[in-house]
Design an enzyme around this catalytic site. Sequence first.
Site, mmCIF file in Angstrom:
data_model
loop_
_atom_site.group_PDB
_atom_site.id
_atom_site.type_symbol
_atom_site.label_atom_id
_atom_site.label_comp_id
_atom_site.label_asym_id
_atom_site.label_seq_id
_atom_site.Cartn_x
_atom_site.Cartn_y
_atom_site.Cartn_z
ATOM 1 N N VAL A 162 12.303 1.823 13.391
ATOM 2 C CA VAL A 162 12.409 2.647 12.177
ATOM 3 C C VAL A 162 12.271 4.099 12.606
ATOM 4 C CG1 VAL A 162 11.386 3.149 9.919
ATOM 5 C CG2 VAL A 162 11.404 0.811 10.784
ATOM 6 N N GLY A 214 8.084 -4.536 17.070
ATOM 7 C CA GLY A 214 9.134 -3.527 16.936
ATOM 8 C C GLY A 214 9.868 -3.317 18.256
ATOM 9 N N SER A 263 6.088 6.311 15.400
ATOM 10 C CA SER A 263 5.070 5.935 16.380
ATOM 11 C C SER A 263 3.728 6.477 15.913
ATOM 12 C CB SER A 263 5.423 6.544 17.739
ATOM 13 O OG SER A 263 4.299 6.517 18.596
ATOM 14 N N HIS A 314 5.394 -0.033 11.284
ATOM 15 C CA HIS A 314 4.520 -1.191 11.049
ATOM 16 C C HIS A 314 4.804 -1.784 9.668
ATOM 17 C CE1 HIS A 314 1.747 1.116 13.883
ATOM 18 N NE2 HIS A 314 1.944 -0.013 14.497
ATOM 19 N N MET A 330 -2.523 -1.643 16.629
ATOM 20 C CA MET A 330 -3.721 -0.906 17.020
ATOM 21 C C MET A 330 -4.078 0.086 15.905
ATOM 22 S SD MET A 330 -3.529 -0.554 21.119
ATOM 23 C CE MET A 330 -2.332 0.757 21.248
ATOM 24 N N GLY A 331 -3.579 -0.182 14.699
ATOM 25 C CA GLY A 331 -3.882 0.693 13.567
ATOM 26 C C GLY A 331 -3.011 1.933 13.557
ATOM 27 N N ALA A 332 -3.472 2.961 12.804
ATOM 28 C CA ALA A 332 -2.668 4.180 12.590
ATOM 29 C C ALA A 332 -1.280 3.764 12.097
ATOM 30 C CB ALA A 332 -2.599 5.036 13.851
ATOM 31 N N HIS A 339 2.234 3.117 10.326
ATOM 32 C CA HIS A 339 3.300 3.994 9.843
ATOM 33 C C HIS A 339 4.444 3.127 9.312
ATOM 34 C CE1 HIS A 339 5.196 2.839 13.580
ATOM 35 N NE2 HIS A 339 4.159 3.306 14.266
#
Length: 277
Positions: A173, A144, A182, A34, A27-29, A31
Amino acid sequence: MKVIRDMQEWRALRKKLVGSVGFVPTMGALHAGHASLLERSVARERITVLSIYVNPTQFNDAKDLAAYPDTLEDDLQLAEQLGVDFVILPTYGDMYADGFRFQVEENQLSRSLCGADRPGHFTGVLTIVMKLLNLVAPDRAYFGKKDYQQYTLIRDMCETFFMNVEIVGCETVRELDGLAMSSRNKLLDAETRSRVAVFYDVLSSASSDKAAILALENFGFKVDYVETIGQRRFGAIVVGPQSEKVRLIDNVVIEAARGPGRSFLQGDKNTTTVSAG
Ligand code: PAF
């Protein structure tokens, strides 16, 4: 790297791709969590596809949806650096042309843990993930284990519906102080951020779920649940000042503690193959 906003274009292009396709739905954002999924896919697959789509049907709180961070430019830059081949950016119209008439619902695991506090959440997740998997038709999709309940439900859905995709579960992670990566961490103010590292410590070291709940409450957090199932302890807390509440989840493997077994959350392997062929 090609960024595709037109899903008809993507579907035509997908038919022409040759070789293994790895997929990371987000959903983007983005980190480091990802990034680790994307790195795994890039290392293994001929082609890696990233999707960025903030799925409204999995938010049961409109404020939570409105607050979801949007960092598209940074996300695209990171994806390019990591060697992603395609980024697809579908819209609501693409994903819900049916107006959410068709839904994928699970009626056991999805009702516990995060599902108990967020009715409909996992129906939204499973429905969008099935649509995205059909749209991308990957050989493998990477998820994840921070969202362990989500990962398990998706793995089981793919197996149940004979979907030709392998669901790869990747380790959580963490920041240096133990906090699980997150997208929601971006919403924490500095004071709250400095205090939430105890979440991981408490989940890992408390002698029982009850002890963990008490400890987290003593730190001033609202505890949605702490529950050990098999050898994994799950937790969800709500942190931050009243106006900016953020919900964080995490889970850890507890060697010593053993809660009541639940078959669908056991058999934890790093990689689960559900491909039929
Ligand atoms: O984990 C997430 O970011 C989302 O739940 C997912 C899998 C991309 C579905 O919207």
